[in-house]
Design a protein around this motif. Structure first.
Motif, short mmCIF file in Angstrom:
data_model
loop_
_atom_site.label_atom_id
_atom_site.label_comp_id
_atom_site.label_asym_id
_atom_site.label_seq_id
_atom_site.Cartn_x
_atom_site.Cartn_y
_atom_site.Cartn_z
N ARG A 99 0.83 -1.20 0.00
CA ARG A 99 0.00 0.00 0.00
C ARG A 99 0.87 1.26 0.00
NH1 ARG A 99 -5.41 -0.85 1.00
NH2 ARG A 99 -5.94 -3.01 1.53
N THR A 100 2.05 1.18 0.63
CA THR A 100 2.99 2.30 0.59
C THR A 100 3.44 2.57 -0.83
OG1 THR A 100 3.76 1.82 2.84
CG2 THR A 100 5.18 3.17 1.45
N ALA A 101 3.70 1.50 -1.59
CA ALA A 101 4.10 1.67 -2.99
C ALA A 101 3.02 2.39 -3.78
CB ALA A 101 4.41 0.31 -3.61
N VAL A 102 1.77 2.01 -3.55
CA VAL A 102 0.65 2.67 -4.23
C VAL A 102 0.63 4.15 -3.84
CG1 VAL A 102 -1.86 2.79 -4.42
CG2 VAL A 102 -0.71 0.56 -4.37
N GLY A 103 0.83 4.42 -2.55
CA GLY A 103 0.82 5.80 -2.08
C GLY A 103 1.94 6.64 -2.66
N LEU A 104 3.04 6.00 -3.02
CA LEU A 104 4.16 6.71 -3.63
C LEU A 104 3.96 6.92 -5.14
CD1 LEU A 104 7.15 4.93 -1.82
CD2 LEU A 104 6.36 7.29 -1.49
N GLY A 105 2.85 6.43 -5.65
CA GLY A 105 2.56 6.61 -7.07
C GLY A 105 3.15 5.55 -7.97
N LEU A 106 3.62 4.43 -7.40
CA LEU A 106 4.17 3.37 -8.22
C LEU A 106 3.06 2.52 -8.81
CD1 LEU A 106 7.13 2.12 -5.97
CD2 LEU A 106 7.06 4.06 -7.56
N ASP A 107 3.26 2.04 -10.00
CA ASP A 107 2.34 1.08 -10.60
C ASP A 107 2.62 -0.29 -9.99
OD1 ASP A 107 1.01 2.86 -12.24
OD2 ASP A 107 2.39 2.57 -13.91
N VAL A 108 1.59 -0.88 -9.37
CA VAL A 108 1.75 -2.16 -8.69
C VAL A 108 1.07 -3.25 -9.52
CG1 VAL A 108 1.22 -3.49 -6.62
CG2 VAL A 108 1.90 -1.09 -6.43
N PHE A 109 1.80 -4.30 -9.79
CA PHE A 109 1.31 -5.43 -10.58
C PHE A 109 1.18 -6.66 -9.67
CE2 PHE A 109 3.08 -2.47 -13.50
CZ PHE A 109 2.46 -2.67 -14.73
N ALA A 110 0.28 -7.53 -10.01
CA ALA A 110 0.07 -8.76 -9.24
C ALA A 110 1.04 -9.82 -9.73
CB ALA A 110 -1.36 -9.24 -9.39
N ALA A 111 1.84 -10.35 -8.81
CA ALA A 111 2.85 -11.33 -9.19
C ALA A 111 2.25 -12.69 -9.51
CB ALA A 111 3.89 -11.46 -8.08
N THR A 112 1.03 -12.97 -9.00
CA THR A 112 0.34 -14.22 -9.30
C THR A 112 -1.14 -13.91 -9.53
OG1 THR A 112 -0.25 -14.71 -7.00
CG2 THR A 112 1.91 -15.48 -7.77
N PRO A 113 -1.86 -14.79 -10.21
CA PRO A 113 -3.31 -14.55 -10.39
C PRO A 113 -4.05 -14.42 -9.06
CG PRO A 113 -2.54 -16.24 -11.90
CD PRO A 113 -1.40 -15.97 -10.98
N GLY A 114 -3.69 -15.25 -8.08
CA GLY A 114 -4.33 -15.17 -6.78
C GLY A 114 -4.07 -13.85 -6.09
N GLY A 144 -3.62 -11.00 -7.59
CA GLY A 144 -4.45 -9.99 -8.25
C GLY A 144 -5.85 -9.97 -7.69
N THR A 145 -6.41 -11.15 -7.46
CA THR A 145 -7.75 -11.24 -6.89
C THR A 145 -7.79 -10.63 -5.49
OG1 THR A 145 -8.21 -13.25 -8.16
CG2 THR A 145 -9.59 -12.83 -6.22
N ALA A 146 -6.78 -10.96 -4.68
CA ALA A 146 -6.73 -10.45 -3.31
C ALA A 146 -6.52 -8.95 -3.29
CB ALA A 146 -5.62 -11.16 -2.54
N MET A 147 -5.69 -8.43 -4.17
CA MET A 147 -5.43 -6.99 -4.22
C MET A 147 -6.70 -6.22 -4.57
SD MET A 147 -1.70 -6.77 -6.09
CE MET A 147 -0.17 -7.16 -5.22
N ARG A 148 -7.41 -6.70 -5.57
CA ARG A 148 -8.64 -6.01 -5.98
C ARG A 148 -9.69 -6.09 -4.87
NH1 ARG A 148 -6.95 -8.67 -10.72
NH2 ARG A 148 -6.29 -7.20 -12.35
N ALA A 149 -9.78 -7.25 -4.21
CA ALA A 149 -10.73 -7.40 -3.12
C ALA A 149 -10.41 -6.45 -1.96
CB ALA A 149 -10.74 -8.84 -2.62
N ALA A 150 -9.12 -6.12 -1.81
CA ALA A 150 -8.69 -5.22 -0.75
C ALA A 150 -8.79 -3.75 -1.17
CB ALA A 150 -7.27 -5.54 -0.33
N GLY A 151 -9.29 -3.51 -2.38
CA GLY A 151 -9.46 -2.15 -2.85
C GLY A 151 -8.22 -1.50 -3.40
N VAL A 188 -4.68 -2.32 -9.32
CA VAL A 188 -3.75 -3.29 -9.89
C VAL A 188 -3.49 -2.92 -11.34
CG1 VAL A 188 -3.34 -5.73 -10.39
CG2 VAL A 188 -4.61 -5.08 -8.34
N ALA A 189 -2.22 -2.69 -11.66
CA ALA A 189 -1.86 -2.23 -13.00
C ALA A 189 -1.85 -3.36 -14.02
CB ALA A 189 -0.50 -1.55 -12.97
N GLY A 190 -1.84 -4.60 -13.54
CA GLY A 190 -1.83 -5.73 -14.45
C GLY A 190 -1.15 -6.92 -13.81
N THR A 191 -0.80 -7.89 -14.63
CA THR A 191 -0.14 -9.10 -14.16
C THR A 191 1.37 -8.95 -14.27
OG1 THR A 191 -0.10 -10.11 -16.35
CG2 THR A 191 -2.09 -10.45 -15.00
#
Length: 351
Positions: A42-57, A59-66, A69-72
């Motif tokens: 979340r700190t990375a997001v706050g710093l303006g970095l594009d955060v990608f999901a390292a695994t499909p799971g 990505g699902t967890a990140m989106r569920a947490a609000g 997600v910039a991609g895979t």
């Protein structure tokens, strides 16, 4: 054109690599990948970095947490030249085939074996042999310090052999609530400890033996070395040899820098990001030379010493800077690295 870089794993090393890439004039941080949804990412997001999901799971967890997600990870790899893998030990090696399939060069960290990449890296020692490779491994914090210090003496034809004792920190400061040791010291179960053989993956002709123990603290490693020189030398000659080498800086007990915590505090007072120390900190007034033997002690910041090496490894793999000293000088200038942490005018006067 700037080197486009990805960082896979936004933890202790990854976040520092990401910050260093962002300030380099010849690099662009495209994004970071991770599997977590906690404060670190979340700190990375706050710093303006594009955060990608390292695994499909993930990505699902990140989106569920609000979290945005910039991609895979595959999306991230499709946009970069080099990926720095700072995922946990043993995980990184599993990512190698994905990097190769994507046609992306990869920098790994010292938690992986030399066999993972077939090449281990310390900039001042073997930058040239990394040029254009598909992958390399920046060796561990302790091994990096060994190659810097002993390599400087070896290059000056002063070092015959080295025997060292390493007192290692128990765990990273940010994870001390999860584990580590308390009120004890744990010797490693074999001699040599792994750092000596690991240093020889970078300098095969280095005659070095290490003994290590883990102690109940979280701030820096400390090394104690007995060095057999090739000939009798003066203390000044050994000191000047170390002063001429990159990424070695000096502290003095006479200045009140008498323990590892004082050096950590000095880094904070100097305004270093996160209190980081990228240099090996040699106790100048402890260095002793008697004939053809030398004795020295130094500190290693386990969280940050490999950051400049990783930056140089990126350039070497990309092939954008073919001269090692040029890359080292650029990295060191941008980061603000020093040979002395205190100017001569601010040092204590010897009694």
């Amino acid at each position: 054109m700037n080197i486009k870089v990805a960082v896979n794993g936004y933890g202790v090393i990854g976040k520092r690599v990401a910050d260093a890439v962002r300030v380099m004039p010849d690099m662009e941080l495209v994004g970071v990948a991770d599997v977590a949804t906690d404060w670190r990412v979340r700190t990375a997001v706050g710093l303006g970095l594009d955060v990608f999901a390292a695994t499909p799971g993930a990505g699902t967890a990140m989106r569920a947490a609000g979290m945005p997600v910039a991609g895979t990870l595959a999306d991230l790899l499709s946009q970069v030249d080099v990926v720095v893998d700072t995922t946990p030990k043993k995980v990184a090696a599993l990512n190698l085939e994905a990097y190769r399939a994507a046609g992306v060069k990869a920098v790994f960290q010292g938690g992986e074996s030399h066999a993972t990449t077939g090449h281990s890296f310390v900039a001042q020692a073997n930058y040239a042999t990394a040029l254009g490779r598909d992958a390399t491994r920046v060796v561990s914090c302790n091994t990096t310090s060994i190659v810097r210090i002993l390599g400087a003496l070896q290059d000056s034809e002063l070092l015959a052999r080295a025997r060292g004792v390493l007192i290692r920190r128990a765990t990273d400061p940010g994870e001390s609530h999860q584990g580590g040791i308390m009120n004890t010291l744990v010797p490693e179960s074999s001699i040599p400890s792994h750092q000596g053989p690991d240093a020889r993956t970078v300098r095969p002709d280095l005659d070095v033996v290490t003994i290590a123990a883990k102690a109940a603290h979280t701030q820096t490693h400390t090394h104690f070395w007995t060095l057999q020189l090739t000939r009798p030398a003066s203390r000044e000659e050994v000191l000047e040899t170390l002063r001429a080498a990159p990424r070695i800086a000096f502290i003095r007990m006479a200045d009140g820098l008498t323990a590892s915590n004082t050096t950590v505090e000095l880094m904070r007072d100097l305004g270093r990001p996160r209190g980081d120390m990228w240099e090996v900190a040699v106790w100048e007034d402890v260095l002793t030379v008697e004939g053809d033997e030398a004795y020295l002690t130094y500190q290693v910041n386990n969280e940050s010493i490999v950051i400049p090496e990783t930056i140089d490894a990126i350039r070497a793999l990309a092939g954008t800077v073919t001269d090692g000293p040029t890359s080292i000088a650029t990295t060191d200038e941008v980061l603000g690295m020093r040979r002395d942490f205190l100017p001569d005018a601010l040092r204590a006067v010897p009694a």
